[in-house]
Design a protein around this motif. Sequence first.
Motif, PDB file in Angstrom:
ATOM      1  N   ILE A  78     -20.031  25.842 -51.688  1.00  0.00           N
ATOM      2  CA  ILE A  78     -19.938  24.999 -50.489  1.00  0.00           C
ATOM      3  C   ILE A  78     -21.333  24.697 -49.955  1.00  0.00           C
ATOM      4  CG2 ILE A  78     -19.132  24.915 -48.085  1.00  0.00           C
ATOM      5  CD1 ILE A  78     -16.802  26.779 -49.009  1.00  0.00           C
ATOM      6  N   ARG A  79     -22.139  25.745 -49.835  1.00  0.00           N
ATOM      7  CA  ARG A  79     -23.506  25.570 -49.306  1.00  0.00           C
ATOM      8  C   ARG A  79     -24.330  24.638 -50.190  1.00  0.00           C
ATOM      9  NH1 ARG A  79     -28.110  27.786 -50.855  1.00  0.00           N
ATOM     10  NH2 ARG A  79     -27.153  29.474 -52.069  1.00  0.00           N
ATOM     11  N   GLU A  80     -24.289  24.866 -51.502  1.00  0.00           N
ATOM     12  CA  GLU A  80     -25.112  24.076 -52.418  1.00  0.00           C
ATOM     13  C   GLU A  80     -24.666  22.627 -52.485  1.00  0.00           C
ATOM     14  OE1 GLU A  80     -24.950  26.278 -56.080  1.00  0.00           O
ATOM     15  OE2 GLU A  80     -26.726  27.480 -55.540  1.00  0.00           O
ATOM     16  N   LYS A  81     -23.388  22.379 -52.249  1.00  0.00           N
ATOM     17  CA  LYS A  81     -22.883  21.007 -52.274  1.00  0.00           C
ATOM     18  C   LYS A  81     -23.594  20.158 -51.223  1.00  0.00           C
ATOM     19  CE  LYS A  81     -18.587  20.293 -50.937  1.00  0.00           C
ATOM     20  NZ  LYS A  81     -17.102  20.247 -51.049  1.00  0.00           N
ATOM     21  N   TYR A  82     -23.960  20.781 -50.107  1.00  0.00           N
ATOM     22  CA  TYR A  82     -24.636  20.052 -49.027  1.00  0.00           C
ATOM     23  C   TYR A  82     -26.155  20.185 -49.077  1.00  0.00           C
ATOM     24  CZ  TYR A  82     -19.906  19.782 -47.188  1.00  0.00           C
ATOM     25  OH  TYR A  82     -18.549  19.544 -47.048  1.00  0.00           O
ATOM     26  N   GLY A  83     -26.662  20.829 -50.142  1.00  0.00           N
ATOM     27  CA  GLY A  83     -28.103  20.933 -50.319  1.00  0.00           C
ATOM     28  C   GLY A  83     -28.785  21.801 -49.284  1.00  0.00           C
ATOM     29  N   LEU A  84     -28.101  22.832 -48.811  1.00  0.00           N
ATOM     30  CA  LEU A  84     -28.643  23.692 -47.755  1.00  0.00           C
ATOM     31  C   LEU A  84     -29.090  25.036 -48.315  1.00  0.00           C
ATOM     32  CD1 LEU A  84     -25.912  23.037 -45.039  1.00  0.00           C
ATOM     33  CD2 LEU A  84     -28.282  22.219 -44.946  1.00  0.00           C
ATOM     34  N   PHE A  89     -27.969  27.000 -43.728  1.00  0.00           N
ATOM     35  CA  PHE A  89     -26.513  26.987 -43.581  1.00  0.00           C
ATOM     36  C   PHE A  89     -26.089  27.908 -42.439  1.00  0.00           C
ATOM     37  CE2 PHE A  89     -22.239  27.476 -46.024  1.00  0.00           C
ATOM     38  CZ  PHE A  89     -21.697  26.451 -45.281  1.00  0.00           C
ATOM     39  N   ALA A  90     -26.699  29.101 -42.376  1.00  0.00           N
ATOM     40  CA  ALA A  90     -26.390  30.037 -41.294  1.00  0.00           C
ATOM     41  C   ALA A  90     -26.784  29.439 -39.945  1.00  0.00           C
ATOM     42  CB  ALA A  90     -27.127  31.362 -41.525  1.00  0.00           C
ATOM     43  N   LYS A  91     -27.916  28.740 -39.930  1.00  0.00           N
ATOM     44  CA  LYS A  91     -28.390  28.114 -38.697  1.00  0.00           C
ATOM     45  C   LYS A  91     -27.438  27.005 -38.252  1.00  0.00           C
ATOM     46  CE  LYS A  91     -32.816  26.579 -36.772  1.00  0.00           C
ATOM     47  NZ  LYS A  91     -34.215  26.212 -37.115  1.00  0.00           N
ATOM     48  N   LEU A  92     -26.963  26.228 -39.227  1.00  0.00           N
ATOM     49  CA  LEU A  92     -26.001  25.170 -38.936  1.00  0.00           C
ATOM     50  C   LEU A  92     -24.754  25.728 -38.259  1.00  0.00           C
ATOM     51  CD1 LEU A  92     -24.877  22.181 -39.487  1.00  0.00           C
ATOM     52  CD2 LEU A  92     -23.932  23.161 -41.585  1.00  0.00           C
ATOM     53  N   LEU A 120     -14.979  23.574 -44.062  1.00  0.00           N
ATOM     54  CA  LEU A 120     -16.174  22.777 -44.388  1.00  0.00           C
ATOM     55  C   LEU A 120     -16.290  22.412 -45.868  1.00  0.00           C
ATOM     56  CD1 LEU A 120     -18.860  24.520 -42.141  1.00  0.00           C
ATOM     57  CD2 LEU A 120     -17.576  22.426 -41.686  1.00  0.00           C
ATOM     58  N   GLN A 121     -15.314  22.792 -46.674  1.00  0.00           N
ATOM     59  CA  GLN A 121     -15.360  22.413 -48.086  1.00  0.00           C
ATOM     60  C   GLN A 121     -15.319  20.898 -48.262  1.00  0.00           C
ATOM     61  OE1 GLN A 121     -13.295  25.411 -51.018  1.00  0.00           O
ATOM     62  NE2 GLN A 121     -12.028  25.263 -49.196  1.00  0.00           N
ATOM     63  N   GLU A 122     -14.600  20.209 -47.387  1.00  0.00           N
ATOM     64  CA  GLU A 122     -14.457  18.762 -47.494  1.00  0.00           C
ATOM     65  C   GLU A 122     -15.539  18.059 -46.666  1.00  0.00           C
ATOM     66  OE1 GLU A 122     -12.503  17.525 -49.632  1.00  0.00           O
ATOM     67  OE2 GLU A 122     -11.514  19.428 -50.087  1.00  0.00           O
ATOM     68  N   PRO A 123     -16.240  17.058 -47.252  1.00  0.00           N
ATOM     69  CA  PRO A 123     -17.328  16.354 -46.547  1.00  0.00           C
ATOM     70  C   PRO A 123     -16.917  15.764 -45.204  1.00  0.00           C
ATOM     71  CG  PRO A 123     -17.336  15.786 -48.871  1.00  0.00           C
ATOM     72  CD  PRO A 123     -16.084  16.583 -48.640  1.00  0.00           C
ATOM     73  N   GLU A 124     -15.701  15.199 -45.135  1.00  0.00           N
ATOM     74  CA  GLU A 124     -15.268  14.598 -43.874  1.00  0.00           C
ATOM     75  C   GLU A 124     -15.140  15.655 -42.771  1.00  0.00           C
ATOM     76  OE1 GLU A 124     -11.567  14.587 -46.625  1.00  0.00           O
ATOM     77  OE2 GLU A 124     -13.747  14.385 -46.785  1.00  0.00           O
ATOM     78  N   LYS A 151     -23.097  10.279 -48.962  1.00  0.00           N
ATOM     79  CA  LYS A 151     -23.112  10.063 -50.416  1.00  0.00           C
ATOM     80  C   LYS A 151     -21.871  10.663 -51.060  1.00  0.00           C
ATOM     81  CE  LYS A 151     -25.952  10.700 -54.541  1.00  0.00           C
ATOM     82  NZ  LYS A 151     -27.202  11.269 -55.105  1.00  0.00           N
ATOM     83  N   LEU A 152     -21.495  11.862 -50.610  1.00  0.00           N
ATOM     84  CA  LEU A 152     -20.303  12.513 -51.152  1.00  0.00           C
ATOM     85  C   LEU A 152     -19.044  11.713 -50.830  1.00  0.00           C
ATOM     86  CD1 LEU A 152     -21.058  16.258 -50.307  1.00  0.00           C
ATOM     87  CD2 LEU A 152     -20.886  15.271 -52.591  1.00  0.00           C
ATOM     88  N   GLU A 153     -18.974  11.183 -49.612  1.00  0.00           N
ATOM     89  CA  GLU A 153     -17.793  10.417 -49.194  1.00  0.00           C
ATOM     90  C   GLU A 153     -17.697   9.084 -49.924  1.00  0.00           C
ATOM     91  OE1 GLU A 153     -16.559  11.669 -44.709  1.00  0.00           O
ATOM     92  OE2 GLU A 153     -18.276  10.313 -44.875  1.00  0.00           O
ATOM     93  N   GLN A 154     -18.846   8.494 -50.236  1.00  0.00           N
ATOM     94  CA  GLN A 154     -18.858   7.173 -50.874  1.00  0.00           C
ATOM     95  C   GLN A 154     -18.813   7.243 -52.387  1.00  0.00           C
ATOM     96  OE1 GLN A 154     -22.312   5.174 -49.310  1.00  0.00           O
ATOM     97  NE2 GLN A 154     -21.610   5.330 -47.189  1.00  0.00           N
ATOM     98  N   ASP A 155     -18.990   8.422 -52.913  1.00  0.00           N
ATOM     99  CA  ASP A 155     -19.019   8.593 -54.366  1.00  0.00           C
ATOM    100  C   ASP A 155     -17.599   8.435 -54.911  1.00  0.00           C
ATOM    101  OD1 ASP A 155     -19.124   9.527 -57.004  1.00  0.00           O
ATOM    102  OD2 ASP A 155     -20.763  10.895 -56.549  1.00  0.00           O
TER     103      ASP A 155
END
Length: 334
Positions: A78-84, A89-92, A120-124, A151-155
């Motif tokens: 999950i974390r890597e999907k968002y490039g964090l 990620f903890a800060k977010l 949070l698994q889903e981008p939306e 980008k994930l939502e539009q892909d």
Amino acid sequence: MKKYCEECEREIEAKIVIKRENYEVCGESIEVDARILTCEECGEEFYCEELDNETLVTAYNEYRRRHKLLMPEDIKKIREKYGLSQRSFAKLLNWGDKTICRYENGSIQDKAHNSILFFLQEPENMKTYINENEILLEDKQKNKLMQTIEKLEQDDEYRVKNKFFNMIFSKTPSEENGFKAFDYEKVCAMVIFFARKSNQLLKTKLLKLLNYSDMIFYKENGTSISGSRYIHFPYGPVMENFDFIFGKMASDNIVRIDIVYEGVYEKHQAVPETQMPEGILSDSELEVLERIYNKFAYFCSVEISDYSHAEKGYSSTKQGEIISYTYAKNINLD
């Protein structure tokens, strides 16, 4: 392996035995199959840090399954999907700096944290979270994260793949999928591993190698590698929807299935079209794949099919039925 046995007062050959043991996890007693190093002559148990850690991981994963908690690798994904980074990620999430690091390294998350991570698994959902909560990330980090979400939502491939997999593959952890949601990337990595290690690997044998890998990893760790369900077929256990999966792999230029002829016989051979990806399979997953490969390296397709027919999971089910991972405890490859 030889160990000094205090009971026998000499070095003796040691062997691994399976024993049911209870571990206390978060105040709950968890019974698991433990692999224990013992003296071959007197049965004295030896301390083995590697095996003890393996059993502890199995107990933790069993606790996670009972309480429907995400596995450490799922949190990392999950974390890597968002490039964090772990810290970002903890800060977010307004959690402590080391919280995500601990969860990814095996500490058990509380249920409230698990619910947020699952959401949070889903981008939306991530976008909703950002819009509705006070975020401590710097503007530059926040903007970059929002771009990743867009980008994930539009892909199209991302959306189509997830929609399709959600329809035909179970995302609910259960005994049928080894308490793990189906993971296409891990399936691809497993197939590439065996296709690159084997010379002229036929599809029939490949399907058995995948089944044994998932089952043995489940037996030792409490979760499958790929999240695949396996079905009782005439030639042994096969991955559910394997023809579609192999077709997608071919269209993704990962592995193709070639038809080759040997006299009048038609054979289906797995041919890798890419290198083994890094970071998809963990060291423990790769170790199991290596063991399975070595065990069946010299088996032909007919031999490994016959071997699989003797497994309790196969003999206890009928054609077309799902073979539950609960039968993994009966598999012994020694």
